[in-house]
Write a protein that holds these residues in place. Structure first.
Motif, short mmCIF file in Angstrom:
data_model
loop_
_atom_site.label_atom_id
_atom_site.label_comp_id
_atom_site.label_asym_id
_atom_site.label_seq_id
_atom_site.Cartn_x
_atom_site.Cartn_y
_atom_site.Cartn_z
N LEU A 445 0.82 -1.21 0.00
CA LEU A 445 0.00 0.00 0.00
C LEU A 445 0.85 1.26 0.00
O LEU A 445 0.62 2.18 -0.79
CB LEU A 445 -0.93 -0.02 1.22
CG LEU A 445 -1.98 -1.13 1.23
CD1 LEU A 445 -2.78 -1.09 2.52
CD2 LEU A 445 -2.90 -1.03 0.03
N GLN A 449 1.15 3.65 -3.27
CA GLN A 449 0.62 5.01 -3.14
C GLN A 449 1.68 6.03 -3.56
O GLN A 449 1.39 6.98 -4.30
CB GLN A 449 0.20 5.28 -1.69
CG GLN A 449 -0.63 6.55 -1.53
CD GLN A 449 -2.06 6.37 -2.00
OE1 GLN A 449 -2.83 5.63 -1.40
NE2 GLN A 449 -2.43 7.05 -3.07
N VAL A 462 -6.99 6.77 -2.98
CA VAL A 462 -6.30 6.47 -1.73
C VAL A 462 -6.38 4.96 -1.52
O VAL A 462 -7.48 4.39 -1.44
CB VAL A 462 -6.94 7.23 -0.55
CG1 VAL A 462 -6.25 6.83 0.75
CG2 VAL A 462 -6.83 8.73 -0.78
N THR A 464 -6.31 1.34 0.07
CA THR A 464 -6.62 0.67 1.34
C THR A 464 -6.35 -0.81 1.19
O THR A 464 -6.07 -1.31 0.10
CB THR A 464 -8.09 0.89 1.73
OG1 THR A 464 -8.93 0.22 0.76
CG2 THR A 464 -8.44 2.37 1.76
N ALA A 465 -6.47 -1.54 2.28
CA ALA A 465 -6.20 -2.97 2.27
C ALA A 465 -7.11 -3.73 1.31
O ALA A 465 -6.75 -4.81 0.83
CB ALA A 465 -6.36 -3.54 3.68
N ASN A 466 -8.25 -3.18 0.99
CA ASN A 466 -9.16 -3.83 0.04
C ASN A 466 -8.52 -3.99 -1.34
O ASN A 466 -8.92 -4.87 -2.11
CB ASN A 466 -10.45 -3.03 -0.10
CG ASN A 466 -11.29 -3.06 1.16
OD1 ASN A 466 -11.07 -3.89 2.05
ND2 ASN A 466 -12.24 -2.16 1.27
N ARG A 467 -7.57 -3.14 -1.66
CA ARG A 467 -6.93 -3.18 -2.98
C ARG A 467 -5.84 -4.23 -3.07
O ARG A 467 -5.22 -4.39 -4.13
CB ARG A 467 -6.35 -1.80 -3.33
CG ARG A 467 -7.40 -0.74 -3.61
CD ARG A 467 -8.23 -1.10 -4.83
NE ARG A 467 -9.11 -0.02 -5.23
CZ ARG A 467 -9.94 -0.06 -6.27
NH1 ARG A 467 -10.00 -1.17 -7.00
NH2 ARG A 467 -10.71 0.96 -6.57
#
Length: 490
Positions: A445, A449, A462, A464-467
């Motif tokens: 992450l 980013q 932005v 997040t861990a979902n990505r």
């Protein structure tokens, strides 16, 4: 019409499954009007069935194309030439804007389950087959190894996935659920442990070169253990991966004529000039739009294009840089142009989408770096003798023309961990490892980013861990329509 990917091959005839692949170690004859229930009788039948599993890895849905979009383009190693109008689904992956209908995400998922279904067809029938035990062991070991390899990709890309280990009817498949990651990993381990005992250490028939071996299974099992952070198990397996060595010349690893060599544990093989084609489109997908090479002009898409960041990651004097990528090329016989492109798969196609470069899945250099990592995670040691973490790391560095690292350079566990992370990036560049390394080192992450900002000037999205996981293809979510057992990733 909605189509359930996980059951796509259940109702298709085996003729379709096994008639599309012909290469040096794969010789398939078409079989008409047969199903898996009636086909698998002789050793030749099982040979063709196993060959069809290998063929699944060649597909443009998997290692033939789509896999490197999900595993390299997603990372800070590569991007695509046109992130606007022509980018489409590839642009979404590159910029973290993908949807559950993304074609690459759907293709890898679909292609993976096609390959798994072929492996299951072999495994369903092999134990009861009246064929020589030596053939039975080999075919079973190959099918188990290949199924484990595909599930290893799936679980790292999508998280919970349906664990299908036998041929299912349509009604059975519609009741599949997304199994817990731990359950999937347990099956991967089991398959590889069995494959390692069934497969030969090497093949004596040249026509079999390139098939999975006991070393392939143990090497991949060690990589699985490292991914699960089972450091002691990883060390025990990896130290017994014997019979391999680093080639002196890094660049020679990627020449089609040298596809079978003492460093490669397993590779997805392609060969140009056959009919039907067993080649790939790596060359045309990766070289610049106008590309003059070996006296001929070609047109490429310049995708899976090395980023500025990966170019800067190589140390001065690293021989792997010029072997892996270039920053200039010729647009015609006299005009040079700037622009990055991957060189590892630089084999001009005999025809459209008919290149002969193979795609390395596991090399001995990877095994050495995994072994170094596993030892360091169990406790830092400044020792540099044979069989130590420093020894494994420095074998790879010396081959690249770089100075060995010492305890003065890497005085503690954290610095050694960072050195392995950096070394893996340049050693294994463009071989589908970077995205997975970013995730398992818990650096994905933050690094991505910063990469979006540095490479493209983007502050959004932005991350997040979902990505860290891809969405399950929307077609699968729709046809199962079972939020409790088959939910979408967050």
């Amino acid at each position: 019409m909605k189509f359930n990917i996980t059951i796509a091959f259940i109702t298709m005839s085996l003729a379709t499954v096994v008639s599309s692949c012909k290469k040096d170690f794969i010789d398939l004859a078409p079989v008409s009007n047969q199903t898996t229930a009636t086909f698998f009788k002789s050793a030749s039948d099982f040979q063709q069935g196993v060959n069809a599993v290998y063929d699944g890895l060649q597909s443009i849905r998997t290692y033939g194309k789509s896999s490197y979009y999900l595993m390299e383009v997603r990372s800070d190693n590569t991007d695509i030439q046109d992130r606007a109008a022509l980018g489409g689904g590839a642009s979404q992956l590159d910029l973290f804007t993908e949807t559950s209908s993304n074609s690459f995400i759907t293709d890898v998922y679909a292609g993976s389950y096609v390959t798994i279904s072929r492996a299951n067809a072999v495994l369903d029938h092999i134990d009861a087959a009246g064929i020589p035990d030596s053939s039975k062991k080999q075919f079973k070991g190959e099918a188990l190894f290949l199924r484990a390899l595909v599930y290893f990709d799936l679980v790292r890309l999508y998280g919970k996935v349906p664990l299908v280990i036998k041929t299912e009817s349509t009604s059975e498949a519609l009741n599949d659920k997304r199994n817990d990651v731990a359950v999937v990993y347990a099956q991967i381990e089991k398959d590889l442990q069995s494959a390692a005992t069934l497969l030969p250490a090497a093949y004596t028939n040249a026509n079999d070169y390139g098939r999975a071996t006991a070393g392939s299974a143990n090497g991949l099992l060690g990589k699985v253990y490292v991914t699960e952070k089972k450091w002691s198990d990883a060390t025990n397996v990896l130290k017994n991966v014997n019979g391999y060595t680093l080639l002196t010349d890094y660049a020679s690893l990627y020449t089609p004529a040298n596809v079978i060599n003492p460093e490669v544990l397993f590779t997805v093989r392609f060969k140009k000039g056959l009919s039907p084609s067993e080649g790939n489109n790596f060359f045309s997908d990766m070289v610049p739009f106008s590309f003059y090479f070996n006296g001929a002009s070609y047109g490429g898409s310049n995708n899976n294009r090395p980023t500025h960041d990966i170019v800067a990651a190589y140390e001065g004097g690293d021989k792997r840089l010029i072997a892996s990528l270039d920053t200039v090329s010729n647009s015609n016989a006299t005009t040079q142009q700037k622009g990055n492109y991957v060189k590892k798969y630089l084999d001009p196609p005999g025809a459209t989408a008919d290149g002969g470069s193979s795609f390395p899945i596991l090399r001995y250099a990877d095994v050495l770096l995994l072994a170094a990592e596993a030892l360091n995670e169990q406790g830092y040691s400044p020792a540099a003798g044979a069989g130590t973490a420093f020894d494994y790391l420095n074998q790879v560095r010396r081959r690249a023309g770089l100075n060995a690292k010492t305890a003065a350079d890497l005085p503690d566990q954290n610095s050694f961990r960072d050195a392995i992370f950096a070394e893996r990036r340049v050693e294994l560049a463009f071989e589908n490892n970077r995205w997975f390394d970013l995730i398992r080192y818990s650096k994905g992450l933050a690094i991505m980013q910063a990469h979006l900002l540095k490479e493209y000037g983007l502050q959004t999205p932005v991350l997040t861990a979902n990505r860290l996981l891809y969405p399950i293809p929307q077609s699968e979510i729709d046809i199962h329509n079972d939020p409790a057992n088959f939910p979408q990733n967050p």
